[in-house]
Design a protein around this motif. Structure first.
Motif, short mmCIF file in Angstrom:
data_model
loop_
_atom_site.label_atom_id
_atom_site.label_comp_id
_atom_site.label_asym_id
_atom_site.label_seq_id
_atom_site.Cartn_x
_atom_site.Cartn_y
_atom_site.Cartn_z
N VAL A 101 -6.45 5.69 -4.69
CA VAL A 101 -6.11 5.00 -3.58
C VAL A 101 -6.98 5.07 -2.16
CG1 VAL A 101 -3.79 4.67 -3.95
CG2 VAL A 101 -4.54 6.81 -2.75
N GLU A 102 -8.48 5.58 -2.65
CA GLU A 102 -9.38 5.39 -1.67
C GLU A 102 -9.08 6.22 -0.64
OE1 GLU A 102 -12.02 4.06 -2.73
OE2 GLU A 102 -11.04 3.58 -4.58
N GLY A 103 -8.60 7.63 -0.53
CA GLY A 103 -8.62 8.44 0.63
C GLY A 103 -7.05 8.60 0.94
N ALA A 104 -6.16 7.71 0.69
CA ALA A 104 -4.82 7.77 1.13
C ALA A 104 -4.22 9.10 0.40
CB ALA A 104 -4.15 6.53 0.85
N GLU A 105 -4.66 9.48 -0.60
CA GLU A 105 -4.14 10.60 -1.34
C GLU A 105 -3.96 11.89 -0.47
OE1 GLU A 105 -8.49 10.72 -2.22
OE2 GLU A 105 -6.99 9.36 -2.40
N GLY A 115 0.61 -1.12 0.04
CA GLY A 115 0.18 -0.02 0.22
C GLY A 115 0.86 1.41 0.05
N VAL A 116 0.34 2.24 -0.62
CA VAL A 116 1.08 3.59 -0.59
C VAL A 116 0.35 4.53 0.44
CG1 VAL A 116 2.03 3.50 -2.86
CG2 VAL A 116 -0.40 4.39 -2.61
N THR A 117 1.12 5.38 1.25
CA THR A 117 0.54 6.08 2.52
C THR A 117 1.81 7.25 2.41
OG1 THR A 117 1.59 4.70 4.26
CG2 THR A 117 -0.79 4.24 3.37
N SER A 118 1.85 7.82 4.02
CA SER A 118 2.76 8.75 4.09
C SER A 118 3.78 8.10 5.20
CB SER A 118 2.14 9.86 4.77
OG SER A 118 1.37 9.57 6.07
N LYS A 119 3.76 6.92 5.31
CA LYS A 119 4.82 6.15 6.14
C LYS A 119 5.02 4.83 5.98
CE LYS A 119 1.41 5.87 9.90
NZ LYS A 119 0.28 6.57 9.07
#
Length: 498
Positions: free
Chosen positions: A195-199, A111-115
């Motif tokens: 990405v369903e909100g992770a943006e 998954g792609v996130t901020s951490k």
């Protein structure tokens, strides 16, 4: 290369890391050394960077789902085949969809996130005949999300309104730092985020780190409705800051086969002086001095062996006569040198991107027809050929007619497709197929001649997918050249004045 007001360019050294490509499964592994955040520099839209010859083209596909974005990008994006594609997807059950693509890296399940870390991925349950609707619709969504509401999280059996019963811990990456460690600023980078909100947290981190200096174009979707820990006002503020830096989020909707600048990227390329008109289906040829005309075409199927035999026979025939070949985009993609060699002798038009089962092309909707046409046009461009003639492999529907009119192609349909279909009344076993080759030849030629007589000439087509096209082609040309009253003309001459 950073973009500064006034047209000044700044090169920034590549942060240590490694760009991985050419393999199927890759879990993003990179140096854990911290990257010092940089000051955000606004990116003027009017400035174009002069890039080095060593730059790469990279498409980062976040929320890759069933490879629909990879397909759309490869098929329709100008120069899309030149890009390295990195796809990030949290549902490892979808990994097989990516196996067919080269110059592609699949990061899955990631998954792609901020951490960097581990999060629970919530994905849709497997389909079954008694499965309830997903979000009120009968669909198999694919993919999943890292963010769910309390009811969905608690409903482990039904998965809530989105049927998110498949749950698994997956690795997550700090996308901002991944970009800086794996991409050079000199590279041309397109980032797609669905990405369903992770943006929102990803963009917030990219703004903080100055990572938008690495990005050239941004596609995706904002999901304001997703249950993330950001207020609506904070989401809007992040959106505003991203746009302020010159990055409006362009819409990318792979399941509808389109993106917001599709039209801008595919301008009309048919020359104004091209003969004929758009919005007309050409079946008959214009007459000259009362003498009927015939324009001969060959519809090239996907079987190279059969196609080469028919085209080679036509190419070797003396005297040389004008013939237009119609090819699928996938055939051009598979055999570019062959089609290029044919184009030195014959006019080449398009049929679509690939065959459909009988009767199905007529039912495809507008964006699918648009994708098929643009894909084929691009395959032709890649081997240096222009597109002006289009012969759809089916009846001309309103959608196909509209697509041809929009692209300004000249739509061609034969008066008689020489496709020996079993269900046609003239080509039954008793009347045709029970006979030897030498006995079928005159029967086939008589069918063709009767069609030409009834229409007073026109567009005549042979289909390479039927072996009898090869069997009759030389005899057909002998008849047309030596014993008929028809004038054999180019497609341009056929449609001119019709």
């Amino acid at each position: 290369m950073a973009r500064l007001a006034g047209g000044i360019s700044i090169h920034k050294a590549l942060i240590p890391g490694m760009l991985m490509f050419g393999v199927f499964f890759v879990i993003s592994l990179y140096s854990k050394s911290k990257c010092t955040p940089t000051t955000t520099i606004e990116r003027p839209d009017i400035y174009t960077v002069n890039r080095t010859s060593t730059e790469r083209k990279i498409f980062i596909d976040c929320g890759a789902n069933v490879a629909s974005s990879v397909q759309l990008f490869r098929e329709t994006y100008p120069g899309g085949k030149e890009f390295i594609i990195h796809s990030f997807e949290i549902d490892d059950r979808l990994a097989p969809y990516f196996k067919a693509y080269s110059n592609h890296v699949l990061h899955c399940p990631v998954g792609v996130t901020s951490k960097d870390g581990i999060m629970t991925a919530y994905s849709e349950s497997a389909w079954s005949p008694d499965k309830d609707k997903n979000n009120g619709k009968d669909m198999q969504w694919g993919g999943g999300t890292l963010f769910v509401d309390d009811f969905e999280r608690a409903d482990e059996t039904g998965g809530g309104k989105r049927k998110l019963t498949h749950r698994k811990g997956v690795s997550t990456i700090d996308l901002s730092m991944w970009i800086q460690r794996n991409i050079q600023i000199e590279d041309y980078v397109i980032l797609k985020l669905d990405v369903e909100g992770a943006e929102f947290e990803i963009f917030q981190k990219m703004l903080k780190d100055g990572t938008f200096k690495w990005i050239d174009k941004l596609y995706g979707e904002y999901h304001f409705h997703q249950p993330i820990q950001f207020s609506q006002s904070k989401k809007m503020a992040i959106k505003y800051e991203v746009e302020k830096r010159g990055f409006p989020l362009l819409e990318w909707v792979a399941e509808y086969r389109t993106y917001s600048d599709f039209g801008d990227l595919h301008p009309i390329k048919v020359k104004p002086e091209t003969r004929g008109k758009t919005g007309i289906v050409y079946r008959r040829c214009s007459a000259e001095d009362g003498k009927p005309r015939v324009a001969l075409t060959i519809e090239v199927g996907m079987t190279r062996k059969l196609a080469e035999k028919v085209v080679a026979a036509a190419m070797a025939y003396i005297p040389q006569i004008p013939i237009t070949l119609f090819v699928y985009g996938d055939f051009v993609d598979e055999y570019p040198n062959l089609v290029r060699s044919w184009a030195r002798r014959f006019e080449v038009g398009i049929r679509g991107n690939h065959p459909y089962p009988h009767g199905h092309v007529e039912m495809i909707m507008g964006n699918w027809a648009k994708e098929a046409g643009i894909s084929t046009e691009l395959r032709m461009e890649e081997i240096g050929l222009d597109t002006k003639f289009y012969m759809p492999p089916c009846d001309v529907t309103d959608i196909i007619l509209a697509q041809g009119r929009h692209r300004q192609w000249r739509i061609i349909k034969p008066i008689r497709n020489v496709k020996f279909v079993f269900t046609e009344p003239l080509l039954t076993v008793a009347k045709y197929y029970k006979y030897r080759d030498v006995e079928r030849v005159p029967k086939a030629l008589r069918i063709i001649d009767n069609q030409l007589l009834r229409s007073n000439g026109g567009v005549l087509s042979l289909d390479t997918d039927h072996p009898d096209s090869y069997m009759i082609i030389v005899f057909l040309l002998d008849y047309l050249v030596e014993n008929s009253d028809y004038q054999l003309v180019t497609m341009d001459d056929c449609i001119d004045g019709t």
